[in-house]
Enzyme design. Structure first.
Site, PDB file in Angstrom:
ATOM      1  N   ASP A 334      48.502  46.343  38.118  1.00 18.12           N
ATOM      2  CA  ASP A 334      49.451  45.339  37.773  1.00 18.12           C
ATOM      3  C   ASP A 334      50.633  45.583  38.794  1.00 18.12           C
ATOM      4  O   ASP A 334      51.076  46.309  39.137  1.00 18.12           O
ATOM      5  CB  ASP A 334      50.002  45.259  36.355  1.00 18.12           C
ATOM      6  CG  ASP A 334      50.426  44.269  35.661  1.00 18.12           C
ATOM      7  OD1 ASP A 334      50.694  43.187  36.674  1.00 18.12           O
ATOM      8  OD2 ASP A 334      50.641  43.945  34.548  1.00 18.12           O
ATOM      9  N   GLU A 534      56.887  38.198  29.400  1.00 15.25           N
ATOM     10  CA  GLU A 534      57.163  39.829  29.776  1.00 15.25           C
ATOM     11  C   GLU A 534      58.409  40.078  29.093  1.00 15.25           C
ATOM     12  O   GLU A 534      58.786  39.614  28.021  1.00 15.25           O
ATOM     13  CB  GLU A 534      57.002  40.382  31.116  1.00 15.25           C
ATOM     14  CG  GLU A 534      55.569  39.495  31.724  1.00 15.25           C
ATOM     15  CD  GLU A 534      55.434  40.109  33.197  1.00 15.25           C
ATOM     16  OE1 GLU A 534      55.413  41.226  33.375  1.00 15.25           O
ATOM     17  OE2 GLU A 534      54.907  39.459  33.991  1.00 15.25           O
TER      18      GLU A 534
HETATM   19  C1  BGC Z   1      51.872  40.657  34.421  1.00 14.64           C
HETATM   20  C2  BGC Z   1      50.207  40.478  34.532  1.00 14.64           C
HETATM   21  C3  BGC Z   1      49.912  39.452  35.637  1.00 14.64           C
HETATM   22  C4  BGC Z   1      50.595  39.830  36.824  1.00 14.64           C
HETATM   23  C5  BGC Z   1      50.311  38.992  37.959  1.00 14.64           C
HETATM   24  C6  BGC Z   1      52.325  41.071  35.943  1.00 14.64           C
HETATM   25  O1  BGC Z   1      53.559  41.339  35.948  1.00 14.64           O
HETATM   26  O2  BGC Z   1      52.036  41.893  33.722  1.00 14.64           O
HETATM   27  O3  BGC Z   1      49.814  40.194  33.163  1.00 14.64           O
HETATM   28  O4  BGC Z   1      48.544  39.313  35.746  1.00 14.64           O
HETATM   29  O5  BGC Z   1      51.924  40.181  36.737  1.00 14.64           O
HETATM   30  O6  BGC Z   1      51.140  37.881  37.851  1.00 14.64           O
HETATM   31  C1  BGC Z   2      55.428  38.913  37.299  1.00 18.15           C
HETATM   32  C2  BGC Z   2      54.873  38.061  38.192  1.00 18.15           C
HETATM   33  C3  BGC Z   2      56.068  37.182  38.623  1.00 18.15           C
HETATM   34  C4  BGC Z   2      57.108  37.928  38.932  1.00 18.15           C
HETATM   35  C5  BGC Z   2      58.361  37.360  39.503  1.00 18.15           C
HETATM   36  C6  BGC Z   2      56.182  39.805  37.902  1.00 18.15           C
HETATM   37  O1  BGC Z   2      56.944  40.790  36.939  1.00 18.15           O
HETATM   38  O2  BGC Z   2      54.302  39.351  36.529  1.00 18.15           O
HETATM   39  O3  BGC Z   2      53.833  37.116  37.686  1.00 18.15           O
HETATM   40  O4  BGC Z   2      55.530  36.117  39.635  1.00 18.15           O
HETATM   41  O5  BGC Z   2      57.442  39.122  38.307  1.00 18.15           O
HETATM   42  O6  BGC Z   2      58.903  37.872  40.685  1.00 18.15           O
END
Ligand code: BGC
Ligand code: BGC
Length: 853
Positions: A334, A534
């Site tokens: 991730d 998140e």
């Molecule tokens: C998230 C994932 C997601 C990935 C890509 C991560 O921060 O935890 O669920 O698929 O970002 O966007």
């Molecule tokens: C998320 C990504 C998002 C990014 C933003 C990550 O934690 O999972 O999908 O685009 O943060 O910078």
């Protein structure tokens, strides 16, 4: 500059010295966030199930891979194992480094526009594909895999069908519906050129304070297990059939392995402290069915299990997932998750590959990851056999998807069929899902269903807001800052009610604030949580909008006027709303329904002939809390005593009367919303404001206040309410600092594009102003704010954003932030401030650009 004015640099030193002094004076010592990976406890792979991987021997496929790999250099192989983000790499990079995959993160879009057109997405997919297939620089022409978070429909793209988030789907208990949703999501994803989605999430959220609760189907492992295979099959097609991974389907990643929903205190990316048997029984429940359905990818989780990051846990990734559970696809990490393993950084982590990771999601760190991994293979730190295995796993998925023969994304069967995005047939399925997801908690005196021939007033800030009803992961990461025009194929909840009421001969009026001239027969109040994703959605208790009773007051106003109220509650989790439930006649948990707000009217309203159109079918898949502190409140747990139990949900056949619920939230102690440091002109609990001048730092306890030398004067000012802002006027060098009682760890926030957002207003000219975030003596990051000040229209309240990444680049250690904001200038400056909080793109009107520094 006159001779008596110190240079800006020296000035900064002076002031910083003053602050450090004052911190020492109140006994603040810099603590260091050193962490070590604990020694894992004894593990037992035999506790785990042994699902059958549905692919037999595939000699032709393996032979093709063998032939391909024979000609690949170490660089070629490592390239296949690295995934960069479209915001941080170009097709040219893919051509040069022969990377195996790209992703579009939640805030990453073609041209940096969250509302980019579907055609721009497809063109981008074509460009990356073509770069991957270019053999002119010695590449092997291995097609790239493009992954995206199509997590509730192809939810990054304007016009796509937006399904309810998983929490709402869980309430339907309808696995066949999941399959159809998966199919449609795959089709719409293919239209815009991607062949891989980061879904489904099979987390089993146990503490509803977790910001990702809504991404889970249920707190009950059985419900999650009953959905995961259907969703994977919908997305990928059925293994063995012609449809499997064909041009109408996409590869699916089951996530986040493992224990993401079990972290202590519901803290995102935290530690799941359970024994192995519990990990298997609760958190692993969704995986065996998904693997038996042939899920091609598993995403390793950010979280730890008993102190060990799962992305670096060899037992879980290799011994359990691949060996015991027979998973033959590949494991992706991730978003820089590998960087959280002790001894690793975002740019370097052989440990993760050795633990069983096959592809590193290295969004902005792909170049470093590529270089360091090549070096680690050459040095023997990562065995060649491990790399070969990982490459083989990645290539299998590409071959199964038929990518070598598929041509450009735009030439594939659905590429560019934009009419399919939000098509009537797709929207009908989403609307069915909305209808089935609604859970009726109360229906006093049978106020529902409503007669559409009457006068219905629709109120509340969720009534006519498609962005709010869709939640996070909608067009951008947090789902905030969108406009109605961004949702061409959608109905707000009000629009759905209005259409049906008018067709039946009644009147529907929208009044977000609830005011009316013609007295309505009934009021529908749509309210709830604002979108988040998140860790931005982690909350300290289950209280609904603590300190802000506006929605409750709105409901109570109608009650006082004798107008029956139907409350429609939008939320990503069950929250403590007993007072709102008591005040309303009917209460509907509507979760985050997505684009089909009209599904709400289908259930709330009778038809023009007075017949029920659709009864309530939704059943709670999460237990509803009795107090705001009933955090871990899961069916089957000892002492289980919820307000509404798992499985609860009234129908029109039920007596919906409810005796008044207890109105004590059970909270003791102050409650600060996380990430809000200064609001309504006051420092949040746990923070204080200090005035800095040549002679030291003094806390500001009341206004007006001034530095001893008179360089800085602060007085109260009205912004949205009386004296809810500070007006600071500088006539000489001085500063203000927002100081935290305890160091803040902003590591998670700095990994994404989170920023410090100041709601501010500039009076006079923009002059040099430095903003520092501090972490103790000799530790901090300073950025120059004058360019940003200059972009604020004078006299206008503006939200200005300073990306945490800029502060890190300037030297801030985000793991121990003591001073999230310190402003210093020699003036003359007139600056007002009403709020300082963490936020993301969409919340700031002007953002500091530090890319050139
Ligand atoms: C998230 C994932 C997601 C990935 C890509 C991560 O921060 O935890 O669920 O698929 O970002 O966007
Ligand atoms: C998320 C990504 C998002 C990014 C933003 C990550 O934690 O999972 O999908 O685009 O943060 O910078």
């Amino acid at each position: 500059m006159t001779a008596t004015t110190p240079s800006p640099h020296r000035r900064r030193m002076l002031l910083r010295g003053a602050l450090v002094l004052s911190l020492a004076g109140i006994g603040i010592a810099a603590t260091c966030g050193a962490q070590t990976q604990p020694t894992p406890a004894a593990h037992d792979a035999t506790l785990w199930p042994q699902p059958e991987w549905p692919f037999g021997a595939e000699p032709e496929l393996e032979a093709r891979i063998t032939a391909l790999m024979a000609g690949m250099s170490v660089e070629d192989k490592v390239g296949q194992l690295i995934q960069g983000d479209i915001a941080s790499l170009t097709p040219e990079d893919v051509r040069r480094y022969r990377l195996g995959s790209v992703l579009a993160g939640g805030n990453s879009d073609p041209g940096g526009r969250y509302d980019a057109s579907p055609a721009q997405w497809l063109a981008l997919a074509d460009a990356f594909y073509e770069a991957s297939m270019d053999t002119s620089t010695g590449g092997h022409g291995i097609p790239i895999l493009f992954g995206i978070d199509a997590v509730h429909g192809q939810s990054n793209v304007v016009g796509a069908t937006l399904f309810p988030h998983n929490i709402g789907l869980g309430a339907t208990r309808d696995a066949d519906l999941m399959r159809r949703i998966g199919e449609i999501t795959a089709v719409e994803t293919r239209v815009t050129g991607m062949e891989w989605t980061f879904a489904p999430t099979v987390a089993v959220p146990r503490d509803d304070r977790w910001g990702r609760t809504y991404e889970g189907y249920s707190e009950a492992p059985e419900v999650v297990a009953s959905f995961s295979a259907a969703m994977v099959e919908g997305l990928q097609g059925e293994v063995g059939s012609e449809a499997f991974l064909d041009g109408r389907h996409v590869a699916s990643s089951v996530k986040h392995f493992l224990g993401d929903g079990g972290t202590r205190n519901g803290i995102d990316q935290g530690d799941t402290q359970v024994d192995e048997a519990t990990l298997v029984r609760i958190h692993n429940a969704g995986y065996p069915p998904a693997l038996e359905a042939g899920a091609q990818i598993v995403m390793a989780s950010f979280n730890s299990w008993n102190g060990v990051k799962t992305t670096g846990n060899r037992h879980l990734l290799t011994d359990v997932l691949k060996a015991r559970m027979n998973f033959g696809g590949f494991v992706v990490s991730d978003w820089n998750g590998h960087g959280q393993i002790p001894g690793c950084s975002n740019e370097r982590c052989p440990q993760a590959f050795n633990a069983g990771l096959d592809m590193a999601m290295a969004p902005d760190s792909w170049k470093g990851m590529y270089d360091s991994t090549v070096a680690a293979v050459r040095a023997g730190t990562i065995p060649m056999a491990r790399i070969d295995d990982a490459v083989r796993r990645v290539l299998r998925v590409k071959l199964r998807l038929g990518l070598f023969e598929a041509g450009r994304p735009s030439q594939r069967p659905l590429g560019g069929d934009y009419d399919l995005l939000g098509s009537p047939a797709h929207r009908a399925v989403a609307r069915e899902a909305v209808r089935k997801s609604l859970v009726l908690l109360k229906n006093q005196g049978g106020v529902l269903p409503l007669d559409p021939r009457r006068h219905v007033l629709v109120a509340g800030d969720g009534a006519d807001d498609v962005g709010k009803q869709s939640g996070g992961w909608t067009l951008n990461w947090q789902g905030r800052g969108t406009r109605r025009a961004d949702f061409p194929n959608a109905d707000s909840i009000f629009e759905g009610i209005e259409r049906q009421v008018e067709a039946a001969g009644g009147t529907a009026t929208l009044a977000v604030d609830g005011t009316y001239e013609a007295r309505p027969d009934v009021a529908v109040v749509v309210f709830g949580e604002d979108p988040y994703a998140e860790f931005q959605g982690d909350v300290p208790t289950l209280a609904y909008k603590p300190g802000d009773d506006a929605d409750l007051e709105l409901i109570r106003r109608f009650e006082a006027d004798g107008i029956p109220v139907v409350a429609v509650f939008l939320s990503g989790r069950p929250l403590w709303v007993n007072r709102e439930i008591n005040a309303a006649d009917a209460f509907v948990a509507a979760w985050l329904p997505g684009s089909e707000g009209a599904g709400v009217a289908d259930v709330l309203l009778r038809d023009a002939q007075g017949r029920v159109q659709h009864d309530f079918q939704g059943r709670l898949s999460f237990s509803w809390p009795r107090t705001a502190v009933q955090f871990e409140n899961n069916v089957g747990q000892p002492g289980y005593d919820p307000q509404f139990a798992f499985g609860y949900g009234l129908t029109y056949a039920d007596d919906g009367d409810l005796a008044p619920l207890p109105e004590s939230p059970g909270i003791t102690g102050p409650l600060a919303a996380p990430g809000v440091y200064f609001a309504r002109g006051r420092a949040s609990g746990g923070f204080s404001m200090r005035l800095l001048a040549g002679d030291g730092a003094q806390p500001v306890t009341s206004l007006p206040a001034a530095s001893g030398d008179g360089h800085l004067r602060i007085e109260g000012m009205d912004h949205e309410a009386q004296e809810d802002a500070w007006r600071m006027r500088w006539s000489g060098e001085a500063g203000v600092a927002l100081v935290a009682d305890e160091p803040l760890d902003l590591t998670r926030e700095a990994n994404g594009d989170v920023m410090l957002v100041l709601h501010a207003r500039r009076g006079g000219d923009a002059v040099p102003l430095s903003l520092t975030a501090g972490c103790g003596e000799g530790c901090g990051g300073t950025v120059e704010m004058q360019p940003l000040l200059a972009r604020m229209p004078a006299g206008t309240w503006t939200r200005i954003g300073v990306p945490l990444k800029c502060l890190v680049r300037a030297g801030l250690d985000v793991a121990r932030v003591r001073v999230p904001m310190q402003l210093e200038t020699a003036g003359p400056l007139d600056l007002a401030l009403s709020r300082v909080a963490l936020g993301t793109q969409g919340e700031a009107e002007q953002v500091l650009d530090c890319s050139a520094d």
